[in-house]
Write a protein that holds these residues in place. Structure first.
Motif, PDB file in Angstrom:
ATOM      1  N   THR A   1      58.348  17.002  13.940  1.00  0.00           N
ATOM      2  CA  THR A   1      58.599  15.813  13.129  1.00  0.00           C
ATOM      3  C   THR A   1      57.748  14.646  13.614  1.00  0.00           C
ATOM      4  O   THR A   1      57.256  14.627  14.747  1.00  0.00           O
ATOM      5  N   ALA A   2      57.603  13.656  12.742  1.00  0.00           N
ATOM      6  CA  ALA A   2      56.843  12.458  13.116  1.00  0.00           C
ATOM      7  C   ALA A   2      57.476  11.765  14.322  1.00  0.00           C
ATOM      8  O   ALA A   2      56.768  11.265  15.205  1.00  0.00           O
ATOM      9  N   ASP A   3      58.799  11.735  14.367  1.00  0.00           N
ATOM     10  CA  ASP A   3      59.482  11.096  15.489  1.00  0.00           C
ATOM     11  C   ASP A   3      59.241  11.848  16.791  1.00  0.00           C
ATOM     12  O   ASP A   3      59.017  11.234  17.850  1.00  0.00           O
ATOM     13  N   GLU A   4      59.295  13.179  16.748  1.00  0.00           N
ATOM     14  CA  GLU A   4      59.047  13.986  17.952  1.00  0.00           C
ATOM     15  C   GLU A   4      57.626  13.779  18.467  1.00  0.00           C
ATOM     16  O   GLU A   4      57.396  13.623  19.670  1.00  0.00           O
ATOM     17  N   ILE A   5      56.685  13.768  17.553  1.00  0.00           N
ATOM     18  CA  ILE A   5      55.278  13.605  17.926  1.00  0.00           C
ATOM     19  C   ILE A   5      55.033  12.219  18.501  1.00  0.00           C
ATOM     20  O   ILE A   5      54.402  12.067  19.555  1.00  0.00           O
ATOM     21  N   SER A   6      55.535  11.200  17.829  1.00  0.00           N
ATOM     22  CA  SER A   6      55.326   9.824  18.284  1.00  0.00           C
ATOM     23  C   SER A   6      55.978   9.575  19.638  1.00  0.00           C
ATOM     24  O   SER A   6      55.406   8.907  20.510  1.00  0.00           O
ATOM     25  N   ALA A   7      57.185  10.134  19.821  1.00  0.00           N
ATOM     26  CA  ALA A   7      57.900   9.929  21.082  1.00  0.00           C
ATOM     27  C   ALA A   7      57.149  10.557  22.249  1.00  0.00           C
ATOM     28  O   ALA A   7      57.005   9.946  23.320  1.00  0.00           O
ATOM     29  N   PHE A   8      56.657  11.778  22.066  1.00  0.00           N
ATOM     30  CA  PHE A   8      55.921  12.410  23.159  1.00  0.00           C
ATOM     31  C   PHE A   8      54.578  11.736  23.380  1.00  0.00           C
ATOM     32  O   PHE A   8      54.160  11.514  24.526  1.00  0.00           O
ATOM     33  N   ALA A   9      53.876  11.410  22.285  1.00  0.00           N
ATOM     34  CA  ALA A   9      52.572  10.759  22.416  1.00  0.00           C
ATOM     35  C   ALA A   9      52.684   9.458  23.198  1.00  0.00           C
ATOM     36  O   ALA A   9      51.777   9.102  23.962  1.00  0.00           O
ATOM     37  N   ALA A  10      53.786   8.755  23.049  1.00  0.00           N
ATOM     38  CA  ALA A  10      53.989   7.482  23.754  1.00  0.00           C
ATOM     39  C   ALA A  10      54.070   7.667  25.262  1.00  0.00           C
ATOM     40  O   ALA A  10      53.850   6.724  26.019  1.00  0.00           O
ATOM     41  N   THR A  11      54.367   8.902  25.704  1.00  0.00           N
ATOM     42  CA  THR A  11      54.459   9.162  27.144  1.00  0.00           C
ATOM     43  C   THR A  11      53.119   9.530  27.765  1.00  0.00           C
ATOM     44  O   THR A  11      53.004   9.559  28.993  1.00  0.00           O
ATOM     45  N   ILE A  12      52.110   9.814  26.938  1.00  0.00           N
ATOM     46  CA  ILE A  12      50.828  10.284  27.486  1.00  0.00           C
ATOM     47  C   ILE A  12      49.622   9.484  27.009  1.00  0.00           C
ATOM     48  O   ILE A  12      48.510   9.726  27.484  1.00  0.00           O
ATOM     49  N   TYR A  13      49.828   8.533  26.077  1.00  0.00           N
ATOM     50  CA  TYR A  13      48.672   7.885  25.445  1.00  0.00           C
ATOM     51  C   TYR A  13      48.906   6.384  25.371  1.00  0.00           C
ATOM     52  O   TYR A  13      50.044   5.935  25.160  1.00  0.00           O
ATOM     53  N   PRO A  14      47.864   5.585  25.540  1.00  0.00           N
ATOM     54  CA  PRO A  14      48.021   4.130  25.553  1.00  0.00           C
ATOM     55  C   PRO A  14      48.579   3.565  24.248  1.00  0.00           C
ATOM     56  O   PRO A  14      48.210   3.998  23.153  1.00  0.00           O
ATOM     57  N   LYS A  15      49.440   2.599  24.383  1.00  0.00           N
ATOM     58  CA  LYS A  15      50.104   1.996  23.225  1.00  0.00           C
ATOM     59  C   LYS A  15      49.102   1.406  22.253  1.00  0.00           C
ATOM     60  O   LYS A  15      49.250   1.532  21.031  1.00  0.00           O
ATOM     61  N   GLU A  16      48.064   0.747  22.760  1.00  0.00           N
ATOM     62  CA  GLU A  16      47.104   0.096  21.875  1.00  0.00           C
ATOM     63  C   GLU A  16      46.330   1.100  21.019  1.00  0.00           C
ATOM     64  O   GLU A  16      45.924   0.794  19.895  1.00  0.00           O
ATOM     65  N   LYS A  17      46.124   2.305  21.536  1.00  0.00           N
ATOM     66  CA  LYS A  17      45.466   3.341  20.748  1.00  0.00           C
ATOM     67  C   LYS A  17      46.448   3.987  19.773  1.00  0.00           C
ATOM     68  O   LYS A  17      46.090   4.302  18.633  1.00  0.00           O
ATOM     69  N   LEU A  18      47.676   4.197  20.235  1.00  0.00           N
ATOM     70  CA  LEU A  18      48.689   4.783  19.355  1.00  0.00           C
ATOM     71  C   LEU A  18      48.913   3.948  18.101  1.00  0.00           C
ATOM     72  O   LEU A  18      49.170   4.479  17.027  1.00  0.00           O
ATOM     73  N   GLU A  19      48.821   2.642  18.246  1.00  0.00           N
ATOM     74  CA  GLU A  19      49.008   1.764  17.096  1.00  0.00           C
ATOM     75  C   GLU A  19      47.984   2.051  16.002  1.00  0.00           C
ATOM     76  O   GLU A  19      48.259   1.881  14.819  1.00  0.00           O
ATOM     77  N   GLN A  20      46.802   2.507  16.395  1.00  0.00           N
ATOM     78  CA  GLN A  20      45.759   2.821  15.422  1.00  0.00           C
ATOM     79  C   GLN A  20      45.935   4.211  14.809  1.00  0.00           C
ATOM     80  O   GLN A  20      45.204   4.583  13.891  1.00  0.00           O
ATOM     81  N   LEU A  21      46.893   4.966  15.324  1.00  0.00           N
ATOM     82  CA  LEU A  21      47.168   6.304  14.802  1.00  0.00           C
ATOM     83  C   LEU A  21      48.479   6.360  14.029  1.00  0.00           C
ATOM     84  O   LEU A  21      48.953   7.429  13.661  1.00  0.00           O
ATOM     85  N   ALA A  22      49.051   5.191  13.760  1.00  0.00           N
ATOM     86  CA  ALA A  22      50.370   5.122  13.126  1.00  0.00           C
ATOM     87  C   ALA A  22      50.399   5.781  11.752  1.00  0.00           C
ATOM     88  O   ALA A  22      51.454   6.213  11.283  1.00  0.00           O
TER      89      ALA A  22
END
Length: 218
Positions: A126-147
């Protein structure tokens, strides 16, 4: 021009997890360029008129038996998710967008996703599962561009890519390799057990699954 290995993959494939471990070893030993490209195995299967091994009883039974030998054969820990198989479409969309925006990060992030699924036995569907795990391994500023990874246009790009790979390039599964020598000659290879073929094509030494000459002991 240097020797190059392109690996197309979907995280739903345990053999892609195995292959990534091996190709990263050989990347150093062979001094080759490695590029990872996410794809959707669902679309590959659709356009190649293929079926996942797990859906064919005899193949599925053999595959699960072989996965049990992976730790000794390849030196990677494996613990399949209880919910296997699960839909990795959104995960592949996330990786596709990451590849487009931050191609320098795709190898390490893909490895972390593979580890989370196949080493640690967790689902990422799910999107929530992916986003939650990604937040533990990837910088927040980059994750914002992958929203926007779950948006329809990313899925459409994966569908078009899958159709082109299957119909024009003959791709039918994951992992799929396209290997190009410095002289411009190329071959394709499928599976985690084709490194001896790749070595012969690149005129490089094949040093086993550990890429150091060590013999696996089953």
């Amino acid at each position: 021009m240097s020797d190059k290995i392109v690996m197309y993959f979907d995280c739903v494939s345990p053999w892609s997890y195995v292959a990534l471990a091996v190709v990263r070893r050989y990347k150093k030993v062979w001094n080759v360029e490695l590029e990872l490209i996410p794809m959707s195995l669902s679309y590959i299967m659709k356009f190649a008129n293929n079926k996942p091994p797990i859906t064919i009883p005899n193949k599925g039974m053999l595959m699960m038996s072989e996965l049990g030998r992976v730790p000794r054969m390849y030196g990677v820990r494996i613990s399949p998710p209880k919910s296997f198989p699960f839909d990795t479409m959104l995960l592949q969309q996330f990786l596709t967008l990451l590849k487009e925006k931050f191609p320098e990060d795709i190898e390490e992030v893909a490895q972390q996703f593979f580890n989370h699924i196949w080493r640690d036995g967790n689902r990422l569907a799910t999107a929530d599962e992916i986003s939650a795990f990604a937040a533990t391994i990837y910088p927040k500023e980059k994750l914002e561009q992958l929203a926007g990874f779950a948006e329809k246009d990313v899925r459409i790009r994966l569908a078009k890519q899958g159709q082109a790979l299957a119909e024009d390039e003959g791709v039918f599964g994951s992992p799929w390799f396209v290997v190009t020598r410095a002289d411009g000659e190329s071959i394709s290879a499928f599976g985690s057990d084709r490194f001896e073929h790749i070595a012969a094509f690149l005129h490089k030494p094949y040093l086993g699954t550990f890429a150091n000459g060590e013999t696996p002991k089953l």
